[in-house]
Structures are given as structure tokens and as C-alpha cells.
Design a protein around this motif. Structure first.
Motif, PDB file in Angstrom:
ATOM      1  N   SER A  76      -3.831 -28.864  -2.935  1.00 51.25           N
ATOM      2  CA  SER A  76      -3.426 -29.209  -4.164  1.00 51.25           C
ATOM      3  C   SER A  76      -1.590 -29.123  -4.112  1.00 51.25           C
ATOM      4  N   ARG A  77      -1.128 -29.530  -5.410  1.00 50.33           N
ATOM      5  CA  ARG A  77       0.331 -29.634  -5.345  1.00 50.33           C
ATOM      6  C   ARG A  77       1.111 -28.109  -5.058  1.00 50.33           C
ATOM      7  N   SER A  78       0.382 -26.926  -5.519  1.00 51.89           N
ATOM      8  CA  SER A  78       0.852 -25.773  -5.366  1.00 51.89           C
ATOM      9  C   SER A  78       0.749 -25.292  -3.825  1.00 51.89           C
ATOM     10  N   GLU A  79      -0.410 -25.818  -3.065  1.00 57.58           N
ATOM     11  CA  GLU A  79      -0.528 -25.463  -1.723  1.00 57.58           C
ATOM     12  C   GLU A  79       0.399 -26.302  -0.956  1.00 57.58           C
ATOM     13  N   PHE A  80       0.644 -27.566  -1.318  1.00 58.10           N
ATOM     14  CA  PHE A  80       1.760 -28.376  -0.750  1.00 58.10           C
ATOM     15  C   PHE A  80       3.200 -27.914  -0.778  1.00 58.10           C
ATOM     16  N   ASP A  81       3.313 -27.262  -1.973  1.00 58.01           N
ATOM     17  CA  ASP A  81       4.749 -26.516  -2.530  1.00 58.01           C
ATOM     18  C   ASP A  81       4.658 -25.215  -1.157  1.00 58.01           C
ATOM     19  N   VAL A  82       3.754 -24.642  -0.826  1.00 58.99           N
ATOM     20  CA  VAL A  82       3.747 -23.432   0.065  1.00 58.99           C
ATOM     21  C   VAL A  82       4.087 -24.066   1.529  1.00 58.99           C
ATOM     22  N   LEU A  83       3.208 -25.282   1.721  1.00 58.53           N
ATOM     23  CA  LEU A  83       3.248 -25.982   2.941  1.00 58.53           C
ATOM     24  C   LEU A  83       4.885 -26.408   3.220  1.00 58.53           C
ATOM     25  N   GLY A  84       5.263 -27.017   2.183  1.00 61.22           N
ATOM     26  CA  GLY A  84       6.691 -27.690   2.290  1.00 61.22           C
ATOM     27  C   GLY A  84       7.702 -26.373   2.427  1.00 61.22           C
ATOM     28  N   ALA A  85       7.477 -25.257   1.945  1.00 57.18           N
ATOM     29  CA  ALA A  85       8.445 -24.128   2.284  1.00 57.18           C
ATOM     30  C   ALA A  85       8.593 -23.797   3.518  1.00 57.18           C
ATOM     31  N   LEU A  86       7.280 -23.500   4.206  1.00 55.07           N
ATOM     32  CA  LEU A  86       7.087 -23.438   5.565  1.00 55.07           C
ATOM     33  C   LEU A  86       7.758 -24.497   6.545  1.00 55.07           C
ATOM     34  N   ALA A  87       7.553 -25.627   6.181  1.00 53.37           N
ATOM     35  CA  ALA A  87       8.005 -26.881   6.901  1.00 53.37           C
ATOM     36  C   ALA A  87       9.769 -26.966   6.838  1.00 53.37           C
ATOM     37  N   ARG A  88      10.067 -26.475   5.867  1.00 54.02           N
ATOM     38  CA  ARG A  88      11.562 -26.672   5.589  1.00 54.02           C
ATOM     39  C   ARG A  88      12.109 -25.445   6.355  1.00 54.02           C
ATOM     40  N   ALA A  89      11.516 -24.356   6.674  1.00 53.17           N
ATOM     41  CA  ALA A  89      12.305 -23.116   7.262  1.00 53.17           C
ATOM     42  C   ALA A  89      12.331 -23.327   8.658  1.00 53.17           C
ATOM     43  N   PRO A  90      13.246 -22.717   9.437  1.00 50.42           N
ATOM     44  CA  PRO A  90      13.589 -22.858  10.864  1.00 50.42           C
ATOM     45  C   PRO A  90      12.912 -21.884  11.494  1.00 50.42           C
ATOM     46  N   GLU A  91      12.182 -20.766  11.002  1.00 50.42           N
ATOM     47  CA  GLU A  91      11.421 -19.803  11.348  1.00 50.42           C
ATOM     48  C   GLU A  91      10.315 -19.500  10.516  1.00 50.42           C
ATOM     49  N   PRO A  92       9.028 -18.662  10.754  1.00 50.11           N
ATOM     50  CA  PRO A  92       8.244 -18.311   9.942  1.00 50.11           C
ATOM     51  C   PRO A  92       8.783 -17.381   8.816  1.00 50.11           C
ATOM     52  N   LEU A  93       8.136 -17.389   7.801  1.00 50.29           N
ATOM     53  CA  LEU A  93       8.521 -16.713   6.530  1.00 50.29           C
ATOM     54  C   LEU A  93       7.670 -15.611   6.039  1.00 50.29           C
ATOM     55  N   ARG A  94       8.119 -14.615   5.558  1.00 51.85           N
ATOM     56  CA  ARG A  94       7.488 -13.707   4.746  1.00 51.85           C
ATOM     57  C   ARG A  94       6.846 -14.290   3.263  1.00 51.85           C
ATOM     58  N   ALA A  95       5.991 -13.885   2.675  1.00 54.26           N
ATOM     59  CA  ALA A  95       5.531 -14.360   1.457  1.00 54.26           C
ATOM     60  C   ALA A  95       6.485 -14.240   0.522  1.00 54.26           C
ATOM     61  N   SER A  96       7.247 -13.430   0.458  1.00 56.06           N
ATOM     62  CA  SER A  96       8.387 -13.180  -0.580  1.00 56.06           C
ATOM     63  C   SER A  96       9.285 -14.014  -0.370  1.00 56.06           C
TER      64      SER A  96
END
Length: 178
Positions: free
Chosen positions: A69-89
Motif C-alpha cells: 500500500s501507499r502507507s507501507e511504501f511510506d514506511v519502506l521509503g523512510a527506512l530506505a532513506r535512513a543511513p541506519e535502522p530507525l525506531r518506530a518513533s
């Protein structure tokens, strides 16, 4: 309140940018039904909503092949842009999603093997989210098409107009409390 129903009248009906559109019709209908109100905001915000609906629909259709879904892609995109793993917050702060949504979406993405949960090396109580190879593949395959669709939507604007539009939209966003 004075009645004002139109922005500047179209100047060249042969120019696609000057032809009336669905939003013009809706704005005109509101002006006719409620002549005591200035309905010009309908024209501006209605177009923003229309553009969002059209581009979101295109993105949704493109994402179907990945089952995302678009929202799932938003989560995937946030993780793809980050240089390291992210907390949910941290995912919440870099998307337009709520904390509850990110939790629910990340659980679904973990179940489907697109995101992995891990523990923070500094604090074992902290859960970190990161893309799996399969999640990275979804982003890598989808992002070029999304950017091409966005570019096509903006193709009629010059670089200067794009800069102007971005500044004006940023100003509206800030006035709403962003």
C-alpha cells in the motif's frame, strides 16, 4: 462577504493551462449555490486535492504489483532513506503517519519479510526497524517510476515556476501548523 467566484479569467482557450477543468466547474457551482461567499479557496485547494488524488491513484496502481500500500511504501521509503535502522518513533517523524499506523504497518511488513526488527546495540529495550533485501528491492524498483510520474505531472512548469510553487505550498503548509 463579497461574492467572488473566479480567479483570473482564462486568457487563451487553446492553452491547456487556461482551459476550464473540473475544479472550475465545482467552484462555479458553489458560487452559484452560495453567492454570498467568496469561493476562490475552492479553486486553489480543490486543485491541490485533485492533484494529490490523481498522483496517489497512480502510485497505488504501481504499488499493486508489489502488494504494498501507499502507507507501507511510506514506511519502506523512510527506512530506505535512513543511513541506519530507525525506531518506530523516528519513522513517524519522517512520514505523515501516526504512531499507531507505523506500528501496524511495520508489523505487516515484518510478516511479509520486507522489514526486519532488531534490538539497539546501545539499549536492548529499543526496537529498531530496517529494510530487508526484499524491502530494498521494492523501493529500488518503485522509486524510479514514481519519480518519472512526478516529473511528468510537473513537466509543464519551468524550473522557476517549480521553485515558486514549492515556496508557496510550503507557506500554506506552515500556516496550517507544520
Amino acid at each position: 462577504m463579497s461574492r467572488v467566484s473566479d480567479e483570473a479569467a482564462p486568457t487563451d482557450p487553446a492553452d491547456p493551462a487556461d482551459r476550464e477543468d473540473l475544479v472550475d466547474r465545482i467552484q462555479s457551482e458553489w458560487a452559484h449555490a452560495y453567492p454570498q461567499f467568496d469561493v476562490r479557496p475552492v479553486g486553489l485547494l480543490g486543485r491541490i486535492q485533485r492533484i494529490a488524488a490523481i498522483t496517489s491513484g497512480r502510485l497505488d496502481r504501481n504499488l499493486q504489483r508489489h502488494g504494498v500500500s501507499r502507507s507501507e511504501f511510506d514506511v519502506l521509503g523512510a527506512l530506505a532513506r535512513a543511513p541506519e535502522p530507525l525506531r518506530a518513533s523516528e519513522v513517524v517523524s519522517t512520514t505523515m503517519l501516526s504512531g499507531a499506523s507505523v506500528t501496524k504497518l511495520s508489523e505487516a511488513l515484518v510478516r511479509r519479510g520486507l522489514v526486519r526488527r532488531g534490538k539497539s546495540p546501545r539499549d536492548g529495550r529499543v526496537v529498531l526497524l530496517e529494510l530487508t533485501d526484499a524491502g530494498r528491492t521494492v523501493v529500488d524498483e518503485e522509486l524510479p517510476g514514481r519519480l518519472a510520474d512526478d516529473e511528468a505531472a510537473l513537466a509543464g512548469l519551468t524550473a522557476e515556476e517549480r521553485t515558486q510553487l514549492a515556496a508557496l505550498l510550503r507557506k500554506i503548509t506552515r500556516s496550517l501548523g507544520d
